[in-house]
Design a protein around this motif. Structure first.
Motif, short mmCIF file in Angstrom:
data_model
loop_
_atom_site.label_atom_id
_atom_site.label_comp_id
_atom_site.label_asym_id
_atom_site.label_seq_id
_atom_site.Cartn_x
_atom_site.Cartn_y
_atom_site.Cartn_z
N LEU A 1 99.19 64.47 -24.09
CA LEU A 1 99.70 63.24 -23.38
C LEU A 1 98.52 61.98 -24.06
N ASP A 2 99.41 60.80 -24.18
CA ASP A 2 98.88 59.70 -24.65
C ASP A 2 97.70 58.86 -23.70
N VAL A 3 96.61 58.32 -24.14
CA VAL A 3 95.84 57.61 -23.24
C VAL A 3 96.63 56.14 -23.13
N LEU A 4 96.84 55.65 -21.90
CA LEU A 4 97.36 54.32 -21.73
C LEU A 4 96.35 53.44 -21.14
N ALA A 5 95.29 53.73 -20.41
CA ALA A 5 94.15 52.58 -19.98
C ALA A 5 93.10 53.56 -19.63
N GLU A 6 91.97 53.00 -19.70
CA GLU A 6 90.66 53.50 -19.40
C GLU A 6 89.80 52.45 -18.50
N PHE A 7 89.39 52.55 -17.19
CA PHE A 7 88.62 51.49 -16.59
C PHE A 7 87.70 52.21 -15.45
N THR A 8 87.00 51.24 -14.96
CA THR A 8 85.98 51.61 -13.84
C THR A 8 86.05 50.65 -12.76
N VAL B 1 88.33 54.35 -0.25
CA VAL B 1 88.54 55.79 -0.51
C VAL B 1 87.93 56.58 0.25
N ASP B 2 87.11 55.78 1.43
CA ASP B 2 86.42 56.30 2.37
C ASP B 2 85.20 57.43 1.97
N VAL B 3 84.61 56.64 0.77
CA VAL B 3 83.46 57.46 0.26
C VAL B 3 82.18 56.35 0.09
N PRO B 4 81.24 56.46 1.07
CA PRO B 4 80.39 55.46 0.98
C PRO B 4 79.53 55.26 -0.38
N GLY B 5 79.38 54.36 -0.73
CA GLY B 5 78.88 53.87 -2.29
C GLY B 5 79.60 54.18 -3.26
N ALA B 6 81.04 54.57 -3.39
CA ALA B 6 81.58 55.12 -4.41
C ALA B 6 82.11 54.18 -5.59
N SER B 7 82.06 54.71 -6.67
CA SER B 7 82.65 54.23 -7.81
C SER B 7 83.47 55.17 -8.37
N ALA B 8 84.10 54.92 -9.45
CA ALA B 8 84.70 55.92 -10.24
C ALA B 8 85.28 55.30 -11.59
N ASP C 1 100.16 58.94 -20.38
CA ASP C 1 101.33 58.84 -20.36
C ASP C 1 101.98 59.94 -19.91
N GLY C 2 102.57 60.09 -18.61
CA GLY C 2 103.28 61.19 -18.16
C GLY C 2 104.75 60.91 -17.95
N GLY C 3 105.32 60.13 -18.78
CA GLY C 3 106.96 59.81 -18.62
C GLY C 3 107.02 58.68 -17.78
N ASP C 4 107.93 59.08 -16.56
CA ASP C 4 108.22 58.45 -15.57
C ASP C 4 106.94 57.98 -14.58
N ALA C 5 105.99 58.41 -14.39
CA ALA C 5 104.80 58.03 -13.84
C ALA C 5 103.50 58.41 -14.71
N ARG C 6 102.45 57.73 -14.44
CA ARG C 6 101.23 57.89 -14.98
C ARG C 6 100.49 59.24 -14.32
N MET C 7 99.69 59.84 -15.43
CA MET C 7 98.79 60.94 -14.66
C MET C 7 97.40 60.26 -14.71
N GLU C 8 96.55 60.15 -13.80
CA GLU C 8 95.41 59.64 -13.50
C GLU C 8 94.34 60.70 -13.32
N LEU C 9 93.19 60.61 -13.99
CA LEU C 9 92.13 61.56 -14.07
C LEU C 9 90.89 60.59 -13.64
N VAL C 10 90.24 61.04 -12.67
CA VAL C 10 89.15 60.19 -11.86
C VAL C 10 88.10 60.97 -11.88
N GLU C 11 86.86 60.40 -12.22
CA GLU C 11 85.69 60.98 -12.08
C GLU C 11 84.74 59.99 -11.06
N TYR C 12 84.28 60.57 -9.83
CA TYR C 12 83.64 59.85 -8.79
C TYR C 12 82.05 59.94 -8.85
N GLY C 13 81.51 58.94 -8.60
CA GLY C 13 80.34 58.88 -8.16
C GLY C 13 80.09 58.21 -7.05
#
Length: 138
Positions: free
Chosen positions: A28-35, A45-52, A58-70
């Motif tokens: 899968l190709d990387v389309l975007a990276e952001f915080t 997201v109902d997580v106190p103090g959250a950032s991610a 690229d998942g074809g018709d929809a993006r696949m999102e990987l997210v790492e929370y703090g």
């Protein structure tokens, strides 16, 4: 309302390792990276103090999102497909046997490729964090 799919997301504990798997092993190709952070995000997201940190692939018709929370939440049990609420990502491939043959030995598979009664060929694998991914050829 006329919604369309935008993305499918998996929360991960090691974003770099997971990007390597989905990019280098599954292609899968990387389309975007952001915080994202701030009070509006934490409230949304109902997580106190959250950032991610996010990576969109690229998942074809929809993006696949990987997210790492703090902060990171508690780990969930290793999923099984027959449990209510179980999830998996489905990715269509052109030649399932070739994909299977090229998988690194480190990739955990549930079985060899199988042909279902409907004629669809399927192969379930686990990503490095144990999430289920269905590779299918129709």
């Amino acid at each position: 309302m006329d919604p369309t799919a935008h993305h499918y997301a998996i929360t991960v504990s090691d974003l770099d390792r997971m990007v390597t798997f989905y990019r280098d092993v599954l292609g899968l190709d990387v389309l975007a990276e952001f915080t994202v952070g701030g009070e509006a995000f934490a409230t949304g997201v109902d997580v106190p103090g959250a950032s991610a940190e996010f990576v969109h692939l690229d998942g074809g018709d929809a993006r696949m999102e990987l997210v790492e929370y703090g902060p990171e939440g508690d780990r969930r049990p290793r999923p099984s497909l027959n449990e209510p609420g179980a999830t998996h990502l489905g990715l269509e491939v052109d030649d399932l046997d070739s994909v299977y043959a090229e998988l690194p030995d480190s990739v955990d598979t549930l079985s060899e490729p199988q042909t279902t009664e409907s004629g669809t060929r399927i192969l379930f694998v686990r990503d490095p964090e144990g999430n289920l991914v269905e590779l299918l050829e129709t």
